[in-house]
Design an enzyme around this catalytic site. Structure first.
Site, PDB file in Angstrom:
ATOM      1  N   ILE A   1     -43.214-106.129 -22.442  1.00  0.00           N
ATOM      2  CA  ILE A   1     -44.322-105.183 -22.474  1.00  0.00           C
ATOM      3  C   ILE A   1     -43.832-103.829 -21.965  1.00  0.00           C
ATOM      4  O   ILE A   1     -43.190-103.756 -20.916  1.00  0.00           O
ATOM      5  CB  ILE A   1     -45.532-105.727 -21.682  1.00  0.00           C
ATOM      6  CG1 ILE A   1     -46.784-104.915 -21.941  1.00  0.00           C
ATOM      7  CG2 ILE A   1     -45.238-105.857 -20.216  1.00  0.00           C
ATOM      8  CD1 ILE A   1     -48.063-105.618 -21.508  1.00  0.00           C
ATOM      9  N   ASP A   2     -44.073-102.808 -22.736  1.00  0.00           N
ATOM     10  CA  ASP A   2     -43.600-101.466 -22.393  1.00  0.00           C
ATOM     11  C   ASP A   2     -44.419-100.893 -21.242  1.00  0.00           C
ATOM     12  O   ASP A   2     -45.639-101.087 -21.172  1.00  0.00           O
ATOM     13  CB  ASP A   2     -43.701-100.549 -23.619  1.00  0.00           C
ATOM     14  CG  ASP A   2     -43.070 -99.199 -23.387  1.00  0.00           C
ATOM     15  OD1 ASP A   2     -42.011 -99.133 -22.725  1.00  0.00           O
ATOM     16  OD2 ASP A   2     -43.628 -98.195 -23.843  1.00  0.00           O
TER      17      ASP A   2
END
Length: 133
Positions: free
Chosen positions: A8-9
């Site tokens: 997840i960024d």
């Protein structure tokens, strides 16, 4: 198919980067006695975005990005007597202290982490991002 791991960024997925960027550039400008305006913040954001895009196209390096974004920004504002790397250092310090979560991000992470291995990833500078996380 069940996923075992999810990446997840950090920025614009967990953290509201625009708010953090606005905070940090405003703090940086204020530190030099310059009153931040919507126009100056937007100008910086535009220059910064174009530098990151140049980095992604491999036209510049990360070190060049650090200098170029603030050299271009300070030139636009007529602040030729300020070291762009000093501006960069101050900006990154402010950014490292600004971790504005997107609503629901923490809950999402908690839910996902109960089911999969969850990893936060970023293309940002590691020393800045580590403090934010």
């Amino acid at each position: 198919m069940r996923y075992k791991r999810i990446l997840i960024d950090a920025d614009d997925t967990l953290f509201d980067f625009k708010r953090s960027e606005r905070y940090s550039i405003s703090l940086t400008l204020s530190g030099f006695g310059i009153t931040p305006t919507d126009e100056t913040v937007s100008l910086y954001s535009s220059i910064n975005k174009s530098c990151w895009e140049a980095l992604e196209r491999k036209e510049i390096t990360r070190d060049e990005l650090s200098k170029k974004r603030f050299a271009d920004f300070s030139a636009e504002l007529g602040m030729t007597d300020i070291d762009p790397l000093d501006l960069n250092s101050r900006f990154r310090l402010g950014l490292s202290r600004s971790a504005v979560l997107i609503p629901g991000a923490l809950e999402l992470c908690k839910t996902l982490s109960e089911k999969v291995d969850l990893y936060v990833v970023t293309n940002g500078f590691i020393d800045t991002q580590a403090q934010r996380v």
